[in-house]
Design a protein around this motif. Sequence first.
Motif: not given
Length: 370
Positions: A302-324
Motif C-alpha cells: 500500500l505504501g511506505k513510511a520511515k519512523k524512528t525507534i522512539k516513534e515506533i515505541l510510542e505506537l499503540g491502539p488507534g495510532s495512525v501512520i501516514e504512508l507515502d
Amino acid sequence: MGNGMLSQEEIDALLRGTVAPETPAEEPVVEFSDMEKDAIGEIANISMGTAATTLSQLLGKKVDITTPKVDVTNAEQIRKDYPIPSVIVDVKYKAGIEGSNFLILSQRDGAVIVDLMMGGDGKNVSLELTDLQISGIGEAMNQMMGSAATSMSTMFNSLVDITPPKLVLNDMAGGNQEFVQPDEALIRISFRMVVEDVIDSILIQVIPVSVAKGMVSKLMGTMDSPAPQKPVPAKAQPSPQPQPVQQQVQAQPRPQPAQPRAQGSMPVQPAQFTPLKPTNLTVSQDNLGLILDVPLQVSVELGKAKKTIKEILELGPGSVIELDRLAGEPVDMIVNGKLVAKCEVVVINETFGIRVTDIIQPNERIASIQ
C-alpha cells in the motif's frame, strides 16, 4: 594509634624494643606497584578509547573518555566517594581473563544514553528507568565492553571474550554486596566521560586486584616475548677461483629465455582452452513447463513510511501512520521482491482482492535494476 599518632605507652614500648610498629588492621597493605598501576591504566585507556568510539556510533554524538586515574581502594570507600543512584554493570570474562569487573555510571547518564539511542535529544530525562530502558543500557554496555575486549585481545595477543553484562540499579550509599566483598581490595579506574552537551560526568571501572594483576601479567608477557625472527639465509659458500675469460665463455652455455624453476617444484605451464565457437541456441517454450509449478510469493504494497525507534515505541491502539501514497493511487504488486504490476484494491465476497491495471514492462524493470 587511632588518630595516626603514637601514645606515650607505645613510645615507651618502642624505646624498650618490646613492640614493633604494626599496620592498622583496617588498612591492609596491598601490593600493587606504581608500574602495575601504569600498566593497568594503559590497558584501560586503550580499551575504553575503543569503547568510546563504539558508543559514539550508537548515540550519533561525539563521545570523549579521558585518560584514566588509577588507585587502590575497597568497596566501602567507593560507596563513600560515589553515593549517587547508579547503574552497576557486571562484566564477566569467559575467555582470556579469569574473573570479572564492573562499571559504575549514574542513573541519569544511563537514562541519557538510552534516550539518545531511541532518537531523543538526551535532555529532560527521567531517573525512573523502565525495563525497556534498562535493556537499552545493557545493549550499549554490551557493545562497549565487547569492543573493549576485542582491543584487549590485540594487546594480549590472545582471545579475550565476555558474557552479556548484568545490570543492577543500586544506590551506592546503601551498599552493594552482590559483586564484591566489603573488605576486598579493588583497583578503581576513574574516567571523565563527555558526550557533547548532554553528559559530563565520571565513569568508574572497578577491577579486583587479582584480576588486574592477571591483566598486567598478560600485557608484560606480550611485551617480553621475543619478536619473530626472520630466517637467516645460509652462509654462501666461497666461490671458486675465477678462470680465464676465454675458458668461461667456452664452458658456460648461452642461457635460454625461460622462467626460473624453484628446486623441487612441479613444472608450470599456461592453461590452454579450446576456442569457443558461437552457436545459435533456440529456447523452446516447452521448457517453461519445467518451472510452471514453482511457487512465487505475491504481495501487495500500500505504501511506505520511515519512523524512528522512539516513534515506533510510542505506537499503540488507534495510532495512525501516514504512508507515502495518496488515497486512490494504484498499489504495487510485488512478486518475490520485484515490482510486477500496478493494481487497484477491490472487495470480493467480503474479502480484499486486487485488479491488475498495468503490467510493468521488462525494459522498465531492467532500468530500475541499473
